[in-house]
Design an enzyme around this catalytic site. Sequence first.
Site, PDB file in Angstrom:
ATOM      1  CE  LYS A 112       6.801  -2.766  -3.430  1.00  0.00           C
ATOM      2  NZ  LYS A 112       7.121  -3.716  -4.506  1.00  0.00           N
ATOM      3  CE  LYS A 195      12.218  -2.357   2.442  1.00  0.00           C
ATOM      4  NZ  LYS A 195      11.564  -3.399   1.704  1.00  0.00           N
ATOM      5  CE  LYS A 198      11.816   0.039  -6.256  1.00  0.00           C
ATOM      6  NZ  LYS A 198      12.000  -1.264  -6.864  1.00  0.00           N
TER       7      LYS A 198
HETATM    8  P1  TYM Z   1      13.556  -6.438  -4.912  1.00  0.00           P
HETATM    9  O1  TYM Z   1      13.864  -6.176  -6.340  1.00  0.00           O
HETATM   10  O2  TYM Z   1      12.821  -5.409  -4.140  1.00  0.00           O
HETATM   11  O3  TYM Z   1      14.896  -6.702  -4.110  1.00  0.00           O
HETATM   12  C1  TYM Z   1      15.856  -7.657  -4.551  1.00  0.00           C
HETATM   13  C2  TYM Z   1      16.443  -8.367  -3.344  1.00  0.00           C
HETATM   14  O4  TYM Z   1      17.100  -7.434  -2.469  1.00  0.00           O
HETATM   15  C3  TYM Z   1      16.666  -7.649  -1.134  1.00  0.00           C
HETATM   16  N1  TYM Z   1      16.737  -6.381  -0.391  1.00  0.00           N
HETATM   17  C4  TYM Z   1      17.359  -6.222   0.788  1.00  0.00           C
HETATM   18  N2  TYM Z   1      18.049  -7.079   1.568  1.00  0.00           N
HETATM   19  C5  TYM Z   1      18.575  -6.593   2.718  1.00  0.00           C
HETATM   20  N3  TYM Z   1      18.455  -5.290   3.103  1.00  0.00           N
HETATM   21  C6  TYM Z   1      17.790  -4.398   2.355  1.00  0.00           C
HETATM   22  N4  TYM Z   1      17.689  -3.135   2.731  1.00  0.00           N
HETATM   23  C7  TYM Z   1      17.191  -4.855   1.141  1.00  0.00           C
HETATM   24  N5  TYM Z   1      16.457  -4.249   0.153  1.00  0.00           N
HETATM   25  C8  TYM Z   1      16.188  -5.198  -0.759  1.00  0.00           C
HETATM   26  C9  TYM Z   1      15.251  -8.166  -1.274  1.00  0.00           C
HETATM   27  O5  TYM Z   1      14.842  -8.858  -0.118  1.00  0.00           O
HETATM   28  C10 TYM Z   1      15.365  -9.048  -2.491  1.00  0.00           C
HETATM   29  O6  TYM Z   1      15.809 -10.332  -2.128  1.00  0.00           O
HETATM   30  N6  TYM Z   1       9.637  -9.511  -4.897  1.00  0.00           N
HETATM   31  C11 TYM Z   1      11.071  -9.480  -5.106  1.00  0.00           C
HETATM   32  C12 TYM Z   1      11.507  -9.983  -6.446  1.00  0.00           C
HETATM   33  C13 TYM Z   1      11.025 -11.339  -6.829  1.00  0.00           C
HETATM   34  C14 TYM Z   1      11.434 -12.584  -6.278  1.00  0.00           C
HETATM   35  C15 TYM Z   1      10.727 -13.582  -7.001  1.00  0.00           C
HETATM   36  C16 TYM Z   1      12.319 -12.936  -5.275  1.00  0.00           C
HETATM   37  C17 TYM Z   1      10.119 -11.631  -7.798  1.00  0.00           C
HETATM   38  N7  TYM Z   1       9.933 -12.970  -7.921  1.00  0.00           N
HETATM   39  C18 TYM Z   1      10.895 -14.958  -6.705  1.00  0.00           C
HETATM   40  C19 TYM Z   1      12.478 -14.303  -4.976  1.00  0.00           C
HETATM   41  C20 TYM Z   1      11.771 -15.289  -5.693  1.00  0.00           C
HETATM   42  C21 TYM Z   1      11.530  -8.041  -4.989  1.00  0.00           C
HETATM   43  O7  TYM Z   1      10.786  -7.120  -5.213  1.00  0.00           O
HETATM   44  O8  TYM Z   1      12.845  -7.855  -4.750  1.00  0.00           O
END
Ligand code: TYM
Length: 332
Positions: A112, A195, A198
């Site tokens: 990022k 993957k 966005k």
């Molecule tokens: P975020 O908002 O980027 O994504 C949300 C969830 O979607 C999953 N994900 C995917 N899984 C499979 N294939 C893909 N292409 C794919 N793209 C996204 C992500 O793995 C995620 O589970 N840091 C985290 C948010 C967060 C969090 C937490 C998660 C903040 N605090 C505490 C768990 C526990 C995030 O940015 O997810």
Amino acid sequence: RPRVLSGIQPTAGSFHLGNYLGAVRQWVSLQETHDAFYMVVDLHAITVPQDPEELRRSSRLAAAQLLAAGLDPERCTLFVQSHVPEHAQLAWVMNCFTGFGEASRMTQFKDKSAKQGAEGTTVGLFTYPILQIADILLYHADQVPVGEDQRQHIELTRDVAARFNGRFGETFTVPAPYILKETAKIYDLQDPAVKMSKSASSPKGIIWLLDEPKKTAKKVRSAVTDTDTVVRYDPEAKPGVSNLLGIYSTLTGRSVAELEQAYAGKGYGALKTELAEVVTDWVTPFRTRTEEYMGDPETLDAILAKGAEKARAVAAETLAEVYDKVGFLPAK
Ligand code: TYM
């Protein structure tokens, strides 16, 4: 009941299919068997620039989509991260128990920050995983349902939790990632080497759940496969087809082997056309339900207020214990 906690960023507006299959789908099933806490992580969202009105709207929209996907506020605790101040408070303490070196090794930060450039990269983006540590440890989560891309952050959480426990005695539950093999990583439809995300290079490779279903169907039908014609699950040799089979299998409950049989001799065209239908049959009611929740912001806000209250009760207790252990003078 074992406890699960997870979060999702509100920033893209619509969730994409990777978010749903990789994480949210598991959240829905885990609420039946676990004590489940799920949140919209707006504090994490501002690690990159956000328009304030847009952020407010997308936070509600994220909650609406989670409910539309099947979260039930009677069965889980659904809340917005900024409504529970303990997240930011514990994050500060965790900042002081995380090594600069170990934080520097986070690959998501490296990716990022490379995109943002040195001047555009905030310190918040660097400490992002440490806020995530606080999110998880505040609730003594046993498991964290996420996609593969979050594994490193959970590993860091485990390390920091164990270190704190070692120094101050048993305080935090050391959490385990909950990652389903089949949906750990959903790939971009135009570039199955990366993957679905966005920040995809082509908008055609990403399925936004709130897009016009017709547009979505077209994206599925024009997914990149390979020059062969055999429908076979082989992620190494056939990443595009395997991605489609994985999505198909998860959305329908039909096994990959069964699908391979069903499409034997039929070629990719039939597979894509029918998967396009499977996907649109799923997103169409999902969109309608999301719109319904968005049309009733009072109900939505009431659900989130109740969720925040339940979350705070747990979070406040953990924070108080941590404040005491690290030696802060109690406020009289
Ligand atoms: P975020 O908002 O980027 O994504 C949300 C969830 O979607 C999953 N994900 C995917 N899984 C499979 N294939 C893909 N292409 C794919 N793209 C996204 C992500 O793995 C995620 O589970 N840091 C985290 C948010 C967060 C969090 C937490 C998660 C903040 N605090 C505490 C768990 C526990 C995030 O940015 O997810």
